[in-house]
Design a protein around this motif. Structure first.
Motif, PDB file in Angstrom:
ATOM      1  N   CYS A  66     -25.947 -68.787 -38.956  1.00  0.00           N
ATOM      2  CA  CYS A  66     -25.296 -68.792 -37.556  1.00  0.00           C
ATOM      3  C   CYS A  66     -26.178 -68.032 -36.665  1.00  0.00           C
ATOM      4  O   CYS A  66     -26.646 -66.797 -36.993  1.00  0.00           O
ATOM      5  CB  CYS A  66     -23.981 -67.762 -37.932  1.00  0.00           C
ATOM      6  SG  CYS A  66     -22.991 -67.435 -36.384  1.00  0.00           S
ATOM      7  N   ILE A  79     -29.128 -56.790 -42.139  1.00  0.00           N
ATOM      8  CA  ILE A  79     -28.656 -57.954 -41.543  1.00  0.00           C
ATOM      9  C   ILE A  79     -27.124 -57.613 -41.167  1.00  0.00           C
ATOM     10  O   ILE A  79     -26.479 -56.813 -42.270  1.00  0.00           O
ATOM     11  CB  ILE A  79     -28.971 -59.369 -42.187  1.00  0.00           C
ATOM     12  CG1 ILE A  79     -28.450 -59.434 -43.450  1.00  0.00           C
ATOM     13  CG2 ILE A  79     -30.269 -59.655 -42.090  1.00  0.00           C
ATOM     14  CD1 ILE A  79     -28.327 -60.766 -43.972  1.00  0.00           C
ATOM     15  N   PRO A  86     -26.419 -60.979 -36.528  1.00  0.00           N
ATOM     16  CA  PRO A  86     -26.350 -62.109 -37.270  1.00  0.00           C
ATOM     17  C   PRO A  86     -27.758 -62.817 -37.380  1.00  0.00           C
ATOM     18  O   PRO A  86     -28.047 -63.504 -38.132  1.00  0.00           O
ATOM     19  CB  PRO A  86     -25.321 -63.125 -36.751  1.00  0.00           C
ATOM     20  CG  PRO A  86     -25.007 -62.605 -35.254  1.00  0.00           C
ATOM     21  CD  PRO A  86     -25.478 -60.987 -35.447  1.00  0.00           C
ATOM     22  N   ILE A 102     -21.298 -53.520 -44.619  1.00  0.00           N
ATOM     23  CA  ILE A 102     -20.872 -54.770 -45.032  1.00  0.00           C
ATOM     24  C   ILE A 102     -21.821 -55.435 -46.121  1.00  0.00           C
ATOM     25  O   ILE A 102     -22.814 -55.908 -45.899  1.00  0.00           O
ATOM     26  CB  ILE A 102     -20.376 -55.868 -44.048  1.00  0.00           C
ATOM     27  CG1 ILE A 102     -19.502 -55.445 -43.007  1.00  0.00           C
ATOM     28  CG2 ILE A 102     -19.863 -57.050 -44.920  1.00  0.00           C
ATOM     29  CD1 ILE A 102     -18.068 -55.556 -43.397  1.00  0.00           C
ATOM     30  N   TYR A 103     -21.460 -55.246 -47.707  1.00  0.00           N
ATOM     31  CA  TYR A 103     -22.153 -55.720 -48.782  1.00  0.00           C
ATOM     32  C   TYR A 103     -23.631 -55.635 -48.514  1.00  0.00           C
ATOM     33  O   TYR A 103     -24.662 -56.598 -48.514  1.00  0.00           O
ATOM     34  CB  TYR A 103     -22.035 -57.360 -48.909  1.00  0.00           C
ATOM     35  CG  TYR A 103     -20.645 -57.514 -49.057  1.00  0.00           C
ATOM     36  CD1 TYR A 103     -20.098 -57.138 -50.325  1.00  0.00           C
ATOM     37  CD2 TYR A 103     -19.966 -58.332 -48.302  1.00  0.00           C
ATOM     38  CE1 TYR A 103     -18.557 -57.501 -50.663  1.00  0.00           C
ATOM     39  CE2 TYR A 103     -18.488 -58.828 -48.597  1.00  0.00           C
ATOM     40  CZ  TYR A 103     -17.656 -58.416 -49.764  1.00  0.00           C
ATOM     41  OH  TYR A 103     -16.729 -58.522 -50.013  1.00  0.00           O
ATOM     42  N   SER A 114     -24.932 -68.453 -45.342  1.00  0.00           N
ATOM     43  CA  SER A 114     -24.113 -69.198 -44.723  1.00  0.00           C
ATOM     44  C   SER A 114     -22.744 -68.572 -45.476  1.00  0.00           C
ATOM     45  O   SER A 114     -22.766 -67.483 -46.405  1.00  0.00           O
ATOM     46  CB  SER A 114     -24.007 -70.433 -45.568  1.00  0.00           C
ATOM     47  OG  SER A 114     -23.863 -70.388 -47.039  1.00  0.00           O
ATOM     48  N   PHE A 115     -21.481 -68.977 -44.792  1.00  0.00           N
ATOM     49  CA  PHE A 115     -20.203 -68.302 -44.942  1.00  0.00           C
ATOM     50  C   PHE A 115     -19.216 -69.376 -44.826  1.00  0.00           C
ATOM     51  O   PHE A 115     -19.338 -70.547 -44.358  1.00  0.00           O
ATOM     52  CB  PHE A 115     -19.994 -67.011 -44.454  1.00  0.00           C
ATOM     53  CG  PHE A 115     -19.940 -67.076 -42.946  1.00  0.00           C
ATOM     54  CD1 PHE A 115     -19.060 -67.257 -41.977  1.00  0.00           C
ATOM     55  CD2 PHE A 115     -21.282 -66.929 -42.351  1.00  0.00           C
ATOM     56  CE1 PHE A 115     -19.126 -67.671 -40.979  1.00  0.00           C
ATOM     57  CE2 PHE A 115     -21.464 -66.885 -40.964  1.00  0.00           C
ATOM     58  CZ  PHE A 115     -20.319 -67.276 -40.273  1.00  0.00           C
ATOM     59  N   ASP A 139     -24.171 -56.061 -40.469  1.00  0.00           N
ATOM     60  CA  ASP A 139     -23.404 -54.545 -40.395  1.00  0.00           C
ATOM     61  C   ASP A 139     -23.999 -53.808 -41.545  1.00  0.00           C
ATOM     62  O   ASP A 139     -23.743 -54.435 -42.664  1.00  0.00           O
ATOM     63  CB  ASP A 139     -22.058 -54.453 -40.198  1.00  0.00           C
ATOM     64  CG  ASP A 139     -21.791 -53.209 -39.816  1.00  0.00           C
ATOM     65  OD1 ASP A 139     -21.572 -52.451 -38.725  1.00  0.00           O
ATOM     66  OD2 ASP A 139     -21.375 -52.487 -40.979  1.00  0.00           O
ATOM     67  N   SER A 171     -22.173 -61.296 -39.413  1.00  0.00           N
ATOM     68  CA  SER A 171     -22.206 -62.845 -39.429  1.00  0.00           C
ATOM     69  C   SER A 171     -20.892 -63.399 -39.390  1.00  0.00           C
ATOM     70  O   SER A 171     -20.869 -64.546 -38.441  1.00  0.00           O
ATOM     71  CB  SER A 171     -22.849 -63.341 -40.853  1.00  0.00           C
ATOM     72  OG  SER A 171     -22.177 -62.837 -41.980  1.00  0.00           O
ATOM     73  N   LYS A 222     -21.816 -65.332 -49.289  1.00  0.00           N
ATOM     74  CA  LYS A 222     -22.944 -65.653 -50.546  1.00  0.00           C
ATOM     75  C   LYS A 222     -22.277 -66.803 -51.118  1.00  0.00           C
ATOM     76  O   LYS A 222     -21.836 -66.930 -51.970  1.00  0.00           O
ATOM     77  CB  LYS A 222     -22.744 -64.520 -51.304  1.00  0.00           C
ATOM     78  CG  LYS A 222     -23.187 -63.178 -50.744  1.00  0.00           C
ATOM     79  CD  LYS A 222     -23.458 -62.075 -51.697  1.00  0.00           C
ATOM     80  CE  LYS A 222     -23.718 -60.666 -51.002  1.00  0.00           C
ATOM     81  NZ  LYS A 222     -23.836 -59.481 -51.958  1.00  0.00           N
ATOM     82  N   TYR A 224     -28.246 -69.884 -48.797  1.00  0.00           N
ATOM     83  CA  TYR A 224     -27.591 -68.398 -49.167  1.00  0.00           C
ATOM     84  C   TYR A 224     -27.175 -67.983 -47.747  1.00  0.00           C
ATOM     85  O   TYR A 224     -26.123 -67.185 -47.746  1.00  0.00           O
ATOM     86  CB  TYR A 224     -28.733 -67.592 -49.651  1.00  0.00           C
ATOM     87  CG  TYR A 224     -28.202 -66.092 -49.995  1.00  0.00           C
ATOM     88  CD1 TYR A 224     -27.523 -65.964 -50.882  1.00  0.00           C
ATOM     89  CD2 TYR A 224     -28.925 -65.355 -49.126  1.00  0.00           C
ATOM     90  CE1 TYR A 224     -26.776 -64.680 -51.126  1.00  0.00           C
ATOM     91  CE2 TYR A 224     -28.380 -63.941 -49.529  1.00  0.00           C
ATOM     92  CZ  TYR A 224     -27.245 -63.637 -50.169  1.00  0.00           C
ATOM     93  OH  TYR A 224     -26.956 -62.157 -50.294  1.00  0.00           O
TER      94      TYR A 224
HETATM   95  C1  LIG Z   1     -25.884 -59.346 -48.721  1.00  0.00           C
HETATM   96  S1  LIG Z   1     -24.590 -60.073 -47.620  1.00  0.00           S
HETATM   97  C2  LIG Z   1     -24.998 -59.005 -45.952  1.00  0.00           C
HETATM   98  C3  LIG Z   1     -24.130 -59.176 -45.089  1.00  0.00           C
HETATM   99  C4  LIG Z   1     -24.258 -58.706 -43.676  1.00  0.00           C
HETATM  100  N1  LIG Z   1     -24.473 -57.184 -44.033  1.00  0.00           N
HETATM  101  C5  LIG Z   1     -23.074 -58.688 -42.797  1.00  0.00           C
HETATM  102  O1  LIG Z   1     -22.723 -57.718 -42.209  1.00  0.00           O
HETATM  103  O2  LIG Z   1     -22.827 -60.206 -42.426  1.00  0.00           O
HETATM  104  C6  LIG Z   1     -25.557 -61.776 -47.385  1.00  0.00           C
HETATM  105  C7  LIG Z   1     -24.687 -62.659 -46.814  1.00  0.00           C
HETATM  106  O3  LIG Z   1     -24.312 -62.452 -45.470  1.00  0.00           O
HETATM  107  C8  LIG Z   1     -23.861 -63.812 -44.789  1.00  0.00           C
HETATM  108  N2  LIG Z   1     -24.892 -63.950 -43.534  1.00  0.00           N
HETATM  109  C9  LIG Z   1     -25.586 -63.003 -42.960  1.00  0.00           C
HETATM  110  N3  LIG Z   1     -26.187 -63.310 -41.718  1.00  0.00           N
HETATM  111  C10 LIG Z   1     -25.581 -64.840 -41.502  1.00  0.00           C
HETATM  112  C11 LIG Z   1     -25.950 -65.797 -40.716  1.00  0.00           C
HETATM  113  N4  LIG Z   1     -26.731 -65.652 -39.711  1.00  0.00           N
HETATM  114  N5  LIG Z   1     -25.335 -66.962 -41.077  1.00  0.00           N
HETATM  115  C12 LIG Z   1     -24.593 -67.277 -41.999  1.00  0.00           C
HETATM  116  N6  LIG Z   1     -24.489 -66.353 -43.113  1.00  0.00           N
HETATM  117  C13 LIG Z   1     -24.896 -65.134 -42.593  1.00  0.00           C
HETATM  118  C14 LIG Z   1     -24.455 -64.909 -45.794  1.00  0.00           C
HETATM  119  O4  LIG Z   1     -23.009 -64.979 -46.442  1.00  0.00           O
HETATM  120  C15 LIG Z   1     -25.052 -63.985 -46.823  1.00  0.00           C
HETATM  121  O5  LIG Z   1     -24.970 -64.607 -48.235  1.00  0.00           O
END
Ligand SMILES: C[S@@+](CC[C@H](N)C(=O)[O-])C[C@H]1O[C@@H](n2cnc3c(N)ncnc32)[C@H](O)[C@@H]1O
Length: 221
Positions: free
Chosen positions: A189, A92, A11, A97-98, A211-212, A94, A123, A164, A209
């Motif tokens: 996070c 970032i 994260p 995951i997306y 955030s979740f 895993d 995350s 996202k 961005y």
């Molecule tokens: C393209 S996706 C990547 C997801 C990533 N591969 C994962 O395993 O978390 C990008 C999204 O991951 C989330 N994200 C990744 N790191 C984050 C963090 N440290 N805090 C909050 N949201 C995070 C957000 O929702 C962001 O819009």
């Protein structure tokens, strides 16, 4: 033979890097990451373990990335890794995951480069640990989305994570409330500027961005 490791950096806090991730970076010749205006969040997390290694930031066009763009990136990666050596592509959370790496992986393998994936802490798992609310307990159905939440699917769901959030946060929150879900918004996070919000207005005001939203169906009264 050339090899590419797809490495999840977790994260954001470098203490969430796995030993396998660090080892892959230490053994690599070259480190790759998507170019976000000259920066990359995964690279920030990993920087202490990269030292003097060559870093290649890869440009992907804004908007919808096409198959030919991934092919071009794969060719560049193959060219940058020397014979008998390995490279690391950082992502970032895993890599499964997306992530950009998923699309890149197929193209890299087609070029005859071996691929190994090193998982990372996502995350939302770091977020669940932060707020101490489980993702799933026995019998739960968990839904992970990065876009529209389908109300029919939500009806069959006990626990949800929406990534996202900048896309359609207000609609998502209204739908969660209508379907009796409690929810928590977590931004950045494990990073500087981390925030945990539960108030609807505060959540809607935030535009980060990174955030979740984690949601759980409320128990029946
Ligand atoms: C393209 S996706 C990547 C997801 C990533 N591969 C994962 O395993 O978390 C990008 C999204 O991951 C989330 N994200 C990744 N790191 C984050 C963090 N440290 N805090 C909050 N949201 C995070 C957000 O929702 C962001 O819009």
């Amino acid at each position: 033979m050339k090899k590419l490791f797809g490495v999840g950096t977790g994260p954001g806090d470098k203490e969430y890097l796995t030993l396998k991730a660090v080892k892959a970076m230490e053994n690599a010749d070259v480190i790759f990451a998507p170019n976000n205006n000259g920066k990359n969040m995964a690279l920030d997390t990993a920087k202490d373990f990269i030292e003097e290694k060559k870093i290649v930031l890869i440009d992907f066009p804004m908007g919808k990335v096409k198959k030919k763009d991934y092919k071009k990136a794969a060719e560049l990666i193959k060219k940058e890794i020397s014979d008998g050596k390995s490279g690391v592509f950082l992502t970032i959370g895993d890599p499964m995951i997306y992530s950009t790496f998923i699309y890149l992986m197929e193209n890299i393998e087609e070029l005859g480069v071996e691929v190994e994936v090193v998982p990372g802490i996502t995350s939302f798992l770091a977020g669940a640990a932060k707020i101490k609310i489980p993702i799933t307990v026995k019998g739960d159905r968990f839904l992970l989305v990065d876009d529209i939440v389908d109300e029919d699917v939500l009806a069959e769901t006990d626990s949800i994570c929406i990534l996202k959030t900048t896309k359609n946060k207000e609609d998502v929150i209204n739908l969660l409330e209508k379907n009796r879900f409690s929810y928590t918004y977590i931004k950045r996070c494990s990073l500087e500027g981390e925030k945990v919000l539960k108030n609807k207005e505060e959540i809607l005001e935030d535009k980060d961005y990174i955030s979740f939203i984690l949601g759980r169906r409320k128990e029946n009264d």
